[in-house]
Design an enzyme around this catalytic site. Structure first.
Site, short mmCIF file in Angstrom:
data_model
loop_
_atom_site.label_atom_id
_atom_site.label_comp_id
_atom_site.label_asym_id
_atom_site.label_seq_id
_atom_site.Cartn_x
_atom_site.Cartn_y
_atom_site.Cartn_z
N GLY A 65 0.85 -1.22 -0.23
CA GLY A 65 0.03 0.03 -0.07
C GLY A 65 0.82 1.33 0.08
N LYS A 66 0.39 2.32 -0.54
CA LYS A 66 1.03 3.60 -0.56
C LYS A 66 0.49 4.25 0.79
CE LYS A 66 2.24 7.34 -3.78
NZ LYS A 66 3.50 7.40 -3.81
#
Ligand code: PMP
Length: 305
Positions: A157-158
């Site tokens: 995930g960012k």
């Protein structure tokens, strides 16, 4: 400095740039639990503008929310539509978009779960590492900061809070007179840069760290792998070491912001001939053709404004 635009999309409506503000007890400001994206909109060669691989960027935000167990406030379609509308509202033909999903205010403490809020801003942003870097190559330094261990950072995930080591690495590189930092994983293999994935070419074979390494699964990385396969360029997703990099004929780094930037030096060692190599140049040209709508095969990656 960012040049302010007119409007920001905030929780479902447009507000003036200066009114896009949040309360000081906004949870994410304190603990970093939230996700963001960096997306580019390009002017097309035959007129009009399009956002590149919008669907994939929005999907990565959903992936991040799932990892964080945050409730989405809007559907992927609504967020994608907000991205298109914010570009229209600001009358920009080329820009960088920054969607942000964050935990609002209300309760405090690490376990608190407040309403998920969403903002989408956009602004004009030229070459992230500079125009000269795109043309002549950039200078990198292996960082003293590692990428997250895979059970420390949830790097698929960012995720906002995960950017602290990357930020320290980038600042350290710049303070040392370099342009960007290469981050190794905790076992010492090359992972990626502070905000880009990295490709290394030796004897015609192109290598990039696999997605089980602690790298962000970059959308530009995926684009480049796809282009390599279509251009019959051998590409391998496998781990490699820092000294392999020194011996490469070509190295380039990729990301939405940095696009496809050649590397001319790593740790004060010249890479190849010290200028962008032929494979890098081919892929860079193919990438710019793609984002500007010259590659009919991938028109579906473009969302028209
Ligand atoms: N790695 C990191 C750590 C990043 O922040 C980014 C930028 N989002 C990338 C790689 C490149 O990802 P993308 O190509 O999806 O922009």
């Amino acid at each position: 400095m960012v040049e302010p635009t007119k409007k920001v999309w905030l929780d479902g409506r447009f507000v003036d740039w200066n009114d896009a503000q949040v309360p000081i007890l906004t949870h994410t400001l304190h603990y970093g639990v939230g996700v963001f994206e960096g997306i580019r909109c390009y002017r097309l060669h035959d007129g009009g503008s399009a956002i590149f691989r919008l669907k994939e960027h929005v999907r990565r935000m959903s992936d991040g929310l799932k990892i964080l167990k945050m409730e989405p406030a809007f559907s992927e379609e609504e967020v994608a539509q907000a991205c298109v509308e914010v570009v229209r509202a600001n009358e920009l033909d080329e820009c960088y978009l920054r969607p942000l999903m964050f935990c609002g205010d209300g309760a405090m403490g690490l376990a608190a779960v407040n309403t998920t809020r969403v903002a989408v801003a956009c602004w004009k942003w030229g070459a992230y590492l500079g125009k000269e870097a795109l043309e002549s190559g950039t200078r990198l330094k292996v960082s003293s900061f590692n990428r997250h261990h895979v059970n420390v950072g949830m790097v698929q995930g960012k995720i906002i809070g995960q950017y602290v080591p990357s930020s320290l690495a980038k600042r350290e590189a710049i303070a040392g007179g370099y342009d960007e930092a290469i981050m190794l994983d905790t076992q010492g293999y090359v992972a990626e840069c502070s905000g880009e994935n990295l490709f290394a070419v030796r004897d015609g074979v192109i290598r990039t760290a696999p997605t089980y390494s602690p790298i962000l699964p970059g959308i530009t990385r995926d684009t480049i792998i796809t282009l390599c396969r279509e251009m019959d360029l051998p590409v391998r997703e496998e781990r490699f070491t820092r000294d392999h990099l020194y011996l490469c004929d070509e190295v380039f780094i990729v990301g939405t912001a940095a696009e496809v930037t050649p590397v001319r030096e790593i740790d004060d060692r010249c890479i190849g001939a010290g200028r962008p190599g032929p494979i890098t140049k081919r892929l860079q040209d193919a990438y710019f053709d793609l984002v500007r709508g010259k590659n009919e095969r991938h028109r579906s990656w473009l969302t028209m404004i």
